[in-house]
Design a protein around this motif. Structure first.
Motif, PDB file in Angstrom:
ATOM      1  N   UNK A 733      -3.633  -0.147   3.635  1.00 20.49           N
ATOM      2  CA  UNK A 733      -3.611   0.616   2.148  1.00 20.49           C
ATOM      3  C   UNK A 733      -5.275   0.942   1.981  1.00 20.49           C
ATOM      4  N   UNK A 734      -5.909   0.016   2.945  1.00 22.00           N
ATOM      5  CA  UNK A 734      -7.332   0.439   2.663  1.00 22.00           C
ATOM      6  C   UNK A 734      -7.631   2.388   2.919  1.00 22.00           C
ATOM      7  N   UNK A 735      -6.755   2.590   3.796  1.00 23.39           N
ATOM      8  CA  UNK A 735      -7.128   4.304   4.273  1.00 23.39           C
ATOM      9  C   UNK A 735      -5.874   5.257   3.353  1.00 23.39           C
ATOM     10  N   UNK A 736      -4.979   4.164   2.510  1.00 28.73           N
ATOM     11  CA  UNK A 736      -3.612   5.466   2.479  1.00 28.73           C
ATOM     12  C   UNK A 736      -3.570   6.540   1.539  1.00 28.73           C
ATOM     13  N   UNK A 737      -4.839   6.295   1.001  1.00 25.22           N
ATOM     14  CA  UNK A 737      -5.155   7.134  -0.072  1.00 25.22           C
ATOM     15  C   UNK A 737      -5.789   8.505   0.708  1.00 25.22           C
ATOM     16  N   UNK A 738      -5.964   9.023   2.091  1.00 25.22           N
ATOM     17  CA  UNK A 738      -6.739  10.417   2.493  1.00 25.22           C
ATOM     18  C   UNK A 738      -4.963  11.295   2.599  1.00 25.22           C
ATOM     19  N   UNK A 739      -3.885  10.382   2.802  1.00 24.34           N
ATOM     20  CA  UNK A 739      -3.238  11.235   2.343  1.00 24.34           C
ATOM     21  C   UNK A 739      -3.331  12.776   1.091  1.00 24.34           C
ATOM     22  N   UNK A 740      -3.511  11.937   0.038  1.00 23.20           N
ATOM     23  CA  UNK A 740      -3.655  12.029  -1.437  1.00 23.20           C
ATOM     24  C   UNK A 740      -4.528  13.498  -1.188  1.00 23.20           C
ATOM     25  N   UNK A 741      -5.109  13.265  -0.536  1.00 22.53           N
ATOM     26  CA  UNK A 741      -5.950  15.265  -0.102  1.00 22.53           C
ATOM     27  C   UNK A 741      -5.500  15.811  -0.094  1.00 22.53           C
ATOM     28  N   UNK A 742      -4.704  16.661   0.798  1.00 16.56           N
ATOM     29  CA  UNK A 742      -3.794  17.346   0.535  1.00 16.56           C
ATOM     30  C   UNK A 742      -2.232  17.419   0.555  1.00 16.56           C
ATOM     31  N   UNK A 743      -2.294  16.149   0.186  1.00 11.01           N
ATOM     32  CA  UNK A 743      -0.876  15.606   0.032  1.00 11.01           C
ATOM     33  C   UNK A 743       0.391  15.998   1.074  1.00 11.01           C
ATOM     34  N   UNK A 744      -0.104  15.060   2.240  1.00 11.16           N
ATOM     35  CA  UNK A 744       0.198  15.826   4.300  1.00 11.16           C
ATOM     36  C   UNK A 744       1.037  14.037   4.128  1.00 11.16           C
ATOM     37  N   UNK A 745       2.484  14.010   4.402  1.00 12.69           N
ATOM     38  CA  UNK A 745       3.320  13.567   5.016  1.00 12.69           C
ATOM     39  C   UNK A 745       2.664  12.323   6.318  1.00 12.69           C
ATOM     40  N   UNK A 746       2.653  11.096   6.181  1.00  9.73           N
ATOM     41  CA  UNK A 746       1.705  10.623   6.487  1.00  9.73           C
ATOM     42  C   UNK A 746       2.425   8.511   7.099  1.00  9.73           C
ATOM     43  N   UNK A 747       1.746   7.989   7.400  1.00  9.47           N
ATOM     44  CA  UNK A 747       1.852   7.077   8.342  1.00  9.47           C
ATOM     45  C   UNK A 747       0.982   5.693   8.618  1.00  9.47           C
ATOM     46  N   UNK A 748       1.054   5.144   7.403  1.00 13.19           N
ATOM     47  CA  UNK A 748      -0.248   3.967   7.536  1.00 13.19           C
ATOM     48  C   UNK A 748      -0.021   2.656   8.151  1.00 13.19           C
ATOM     49  N   UNK A 749      -1.114   2.257   9.672  1.00 12.63           N
ATOM     50  CA  UNK A 749      -0.909   1.714  10.513  1.00 12.63           C
ATOM     51  C   UNK A 749      -1.489   0.346  10.075  1.00 12.63           C
ATOM     52  N   UNK A 750      -1.809  -0.571  10.232  1.00 15.57           N
ATOM     53  CA  UNK A 750      -2.905  -1.935  10.045  1.00 15.57           C
ATOM     54  C   UNK A 750      -1.706  -3.118   9.145  1.00 15.57           C
ATOM     55  N   UNK A 751      -2.579  -4.773   9.262  1.00 13.63           N
ATOM     56  CA  UNK A 751      -2.564  -5.925   9.975  1.00 13.63           C
ATOM     57  C   UNK A 751      -2.084  -6.041   8.445  1.00 13.63           C
ATOM     58  N   UNK A 752      -0.690  -6.117   8.117  1.00 11.20           N
ATOM     59  CA  UNK A 752       0.356  -7.206   6.913  1.00 11.20           C
ATOM     60  C   UNK A 752       0.404  -8.920   6.500  1.00 11.20           C
ATOM     61  N   UNK A 753       0.086  -9.359   8.462  1.00 17.76           N
ATOM     62  CA  UNK A 753       1.265 -10.747   7.993  1.00 17.76           C
ATOM     63  C   UNK A 753      -0.538 -11.056   9.626  1.00 17.76           C
ATOM     64  N   UNK A 754      -0.189 -12.849   9.009  1.00 16.59           N
ATOM     65  CA  UNK A 754      -1.538 -13.423   9.802  1.00 16.59           C
ATOM     66  C   UNK A 754      -1.300 -13.493  11.248  1.00 16.59           C
ATOM     67  N   UNK A 755      -2.020 -13.358  11.643  1.00 19.02           N
ATOM     68  CA  UNK A 755      -2.166 -12.959  13.015  1.00 19.02           C
ATOM     69  C   UNK A 755      -1.960 -14.932  14.019  1.00 19.02           C
ATOM     70  N   UNK A 756      -2.005 -14.075  15.631  1.00 15.30           N
ATOM     71  CA  UNK A 756      -2.225 -15.821  16.534  1.00 15.30           C
ATOM     72  C   UNK A 756      -2.809 -15.001  17.257  1.00 15.30           C
ATOM     73  N   UNK A 757      -2.371 -16.833  18.062  1.00 14.08           N
ATOM     74  CA  UNK A 757      -3.952 -16.013  18.939  1.00 14.08           C
ATOM     75  C   UNK A 757      -3.514 -15.616  19.975  1.00 14.08           C
TER      76      UNK A 757
END
Length: 782
Positions: A733-757
């Protein structure tokens, strides 16, 4: 009854003219503090109907201590952290000392008026320390003492004086207190004095077992001098009589609730319950049989924290070679109708009770803000104190000029973490005046965060030279040379201590007119642990740079416990802070220099840099060789984003940040090969971009630093608006607002769960931020 108690206490603690005047001032302080809270809640119009609040009982418990300190003990260079709920007492003293106009006393918790808790930046009389975050304000003078010593050793202008903390006993439950108390550096700070308001009550109850003996042992074990002020002169005199030792044992052995209940009993009830049923009951009963009702009621509440002579004696015993704690026994609600009641924390005196208080202290409730006649003994005492407490002016220096670009272009493979140490060394050579103001702090992680070269160059700060026993060891890489000229401060592994010290080092510009450029480095997963005290330091005016490194799931082999996820969001949302997450070494240099340039000034701000240990090919940065183009790139980097790659007719835009720049570029190459040409934008500061977007709508109300709306327009122009894929090593969600600059379709990839080694690519694949995931998300959009 309370009138008799006060008169007896006055007689019991001294009969000199000064003592009588001091007692008059103490009683007026009690009245003013109570009236300040009363006016805010009962007199001032309250159209919202919301509780205004204030703490009459908590103020009353420390009124004697603060009166004794301000009028007899403090020096002009002493600094005091006042417990949050005693702010009405502080303002009462400021008024009586001529620092605060009477008109301000009606503004407690009013918009633009006196703050709920002492504030260095928002109160009309700046507090020495902002308090309100329990435990953080208490420890601030410890870090203020270190900051003052540092300024003295570097510039010789920090002055002297003690650093006082007036601490509520319930604050000692906070872990931050003990992290500070036991830090090895603290045991040397003889200028630090804590006075604990030991009233044995918390918000909800009388604490069953306060454990003063346990507290004495804990402070003593940490190397502190411990002074206990338990009983006043009236009780001490009774203890010398026949049956006195039994009375002392009886009171000492009472639980806190039983003792507090005694405060609410009449003289007849005391004669029944005070002796108890132990072996000494008969002796106690015989002793109190010869004590008048008035003196008996006074004696049971005659604690040392309300006895002027007992406090004087304790303050005179302070050992300035080590920190001191004074455990002063007090009564919550001292002198008020709510005295000792277990639910008096937020209780307000009724109108009738306030008038009773006015009658007892000799004021007209119709003129609550009356000052003492300057010719009276209290008036003269206050005038003398006001002259003595006038703070000296410090001749200072302006914030140093920090270069925007050191002129170097990194090559080969490098990490943004390593770029931090390299930039500091280069800054020292290129701008020694600015380099001399840099002070780094770390919680025992200097070597593992690439500060080793810097530490070897500038040395470790200590108040006096210490021998480096490994200086002749050929296998020693990190040289631990401790000396007063050192510029690195090493603390134990306690992030709260680190950011608390950063806040005080970052306040020297307005405390002693000597700006420093503090940089604190810690592992990024622990930023959230340190966030609240660092945020409070920023609120209080401390300007510093917090570096979180290494960060994200990019720290792959370390596992989920050390992989930070939410810290980009923290940086985006934190007031008073500009956050950067650079992708390349030169981006790191530019962001760090820009952040240093904002420190130590009235219009300054703090910064948070999120760095990485991932090696990145620096040729991918494609730094322009033309000087003008290079400067344009630099402005965009520090402004929040830049276009790293442009194609003739983009079908998609890949937006990447930090360690993910390699994946972003690789995905763009594959998409272009598939017939979907891709622009690549590198974001360095989501917060600045969001502010720029808000500014376009007139919604950005942050004064500093000014945002560059041109960056947003040049990086995301309308004629290049395409479907967008954003990717970062953090929450999407950190970068999700950028799609609203020109209201373009977007996919936002990032980390949403705990990781592992695991290895880097396996971890990236697990979280869906690898190159395949970026390409797949773009193809789904197209």
């Amino acid at each position: 009854m309370l009138g008799g108690v006060t008169a007896t206490l006055g007689n019991a603690t001294g009969t000199s003219t000064q003592d009588a005047a001091l007692r008059e001032v103490e009683q007026r302080v009690l009245w003013l503090a109570s009236s300040i809270v009363d006016h805010a809640n009962r007199v001032r119009p309250n159209p919202d109907g919301l509780k205004v609040g204030g703490h009459q009982a908590s103020s009353a418990s420390i009124a004697t201590i603060m009166t004794a300190l301000w009028l007899e003990t403090l020096g002009p260079e002493d600094r005091v952290s006042v417990k949050p709920h005693a702010s009405p007492v502080l303002h009462a003293l400021e008024f009586l000392l001529g620092q605060l106009p009477a008109s301000a006393l009606t503004t407690l918790r009013e918009f633009g008026g006196l703050q709920s808790y002492p504030s260095r930046l928002k109160d009309p009389v700046p507090a020495d320390y902002s308090t309100g975050s329990v435990g953080i304000g208490a420890t601030a003078p410890i870090w203020g003492a270190i900051a003052r010593r540092y300024v003295n050793t570097q510039f010789g202008t920090g002055g002297a004086g003690r650093q006082w903390s007036l601490v509520g006993d319930a604050e000692l439950d906070e872990g931050a207190v003990w992290e500070a108390v036991v830090d090895p550096m603290v045991a040397e700070l003889g200028e630090v004095v804590w006075v604990v308001d030991l009233n044995r009550q918390s918000l909800d109850r009388v604490v069953p077992t306060m454990g003063a003996v346990r507290l004495q042992g804990m402070f003593a074990a940490a190397g502190w001098q411990v002074l206990t002020v338990k009983y006043g002169a009236l009780l001490e005199e009774l203890y010398t009589r026949e049956g006195g030792p039994e009375l002392r044992d009886r009171i000492d052995e009472m639980t806190n609730p039983e003792y507090q209940r005694m405060l609410r009993r009449s003289a007849a009830e005391l004669r029944e319950h005070l002796p108890g049923d132990g072996a000494g009951a008969a002796a106690v009963a015989g002793l109190i049989a010869g004590v008048s009702d008035e003196d008996l009621v006074a004696a049971v509440r005659n604690l040392g924290g309300h006895d002027l002579q007992a406090l004087r004696t304790a303050f005179a015993q302070i050992d300035d070679t080590r920190p001191t704690v004074v455990l002063a026994y007090t009564l919550k609600g001292y002198g008020l109708a709510t005295e000792g009641h277990p639910q008096n924390h937020s209780a307000l005196l009724s109108e009738a009770q306030l008038h009773e208080l006015a009658d007892r202290v000799g004021v007209d409730p119709a003129q609550p803000w009356a000052a003492f006649d300057p010719g009276s003994e209290p008036g003269r005492l206050l005038a003398d104190a006001a002259r003595r407490l006038r703070k000296p002016e410090h001749e200072g220096a302006p914030a140093p000029a920090v270069p925007a670009d050191l002129g170097r272009t990194p090559s080969g493979t490098a990490t943004t973490q390593a770029a931090l140490g390299r930039t500091l060394l280069d800054l020292n050579r290129a701008a020694p005046a600015a380099g001399a103001r840099v002070v780094t702090v770390s919680p025992d992680v200097s070597s593992s965060t690439n500060l080793g070269g810097w530490v070897n160059k500038v040395g470790v700060w200590a108040a006096e030279d210490r021998r480096d026993w490994f200086s002749d060891d050929p296998e020693t890489i990190l040289h631990w040379r401790e000396r007063p000229s050192g510029q690195h401060v090493e603390l134990g592994i306690a992030e709260v201590n680190l950011v608390s010290l950063m806040g005080e080092l970052g306040s020297t510009w307005n405390r002693w007119a000597q700006p420093l450029l503090p940089i604190g480095v810690m592992y990024d997963p622990f930023v959230s642990r340190a966030l609240e005290p660092w945020s409070f330091g920023v609120y209080a005016g401390g300007q510093s740079i917090l570096v979180g490194t290494p960060s994200g799931v990019t720290l792959a082999p370390e596992g989920g416990a050390h992989q930070s996820i939410t810290s980009p969001s923290i940086g985006l949302e934190q007031p008073g802070v500009v956050t950067y997450e650079p992708g390349f070494a030169l981006d790191t240099e530019w962001c760090l220099l820009a952040s240093l340039g904002r420190l130590g000034r009235a219009d300054g701000s703090s910064a948070y840099l999120r760095l990485s240990t991932r090696p990145v090919d620096q040729s991918l940065a494609a730094i322009p060789e033309d000087p003008a183009a290079r400067e344009r790139r630099r402005r965009q980097v520090v402004g929040g984003a830049y276009a790293l790659r442009r194609v003739a007719q983009p079908a998609v835009t890949v937006v990447t940040m930090g360690a993910m720049v390699t994946e972003g570029l690789a995905a763009a190459d594959r998409l272009t090969a598939l017939g979907h040409p891709a622009d690549v934008v590198v974001v360095t500061s989501p917060g600045l971009l969001f502010r720029a977007r808000q500014a376009r709508r007139g919604l950005d109300d942050v004064a500093t630093p000014a945002v560059d709306d041109a960056v947003l327009g040049s990086v995301f122009p309308a004629d290049r608006a395409t479907p967008m894929v954003t990717v970062l090593d953090g929450h999407p969600h950190t970068l999700a607002f950028l799609a609203g600059v020109h209201r373009v379709p977007a996919a936002h990839l990032g980390v949403t769960r705990f990781g592992q080694s695991g290895d880097l690519q396996s971890v990236y694949r697990h979280h869906g931020i690898d190159t395949d995931s970026v390409v797949g998300a773009a193809l789904d959009l197209l």
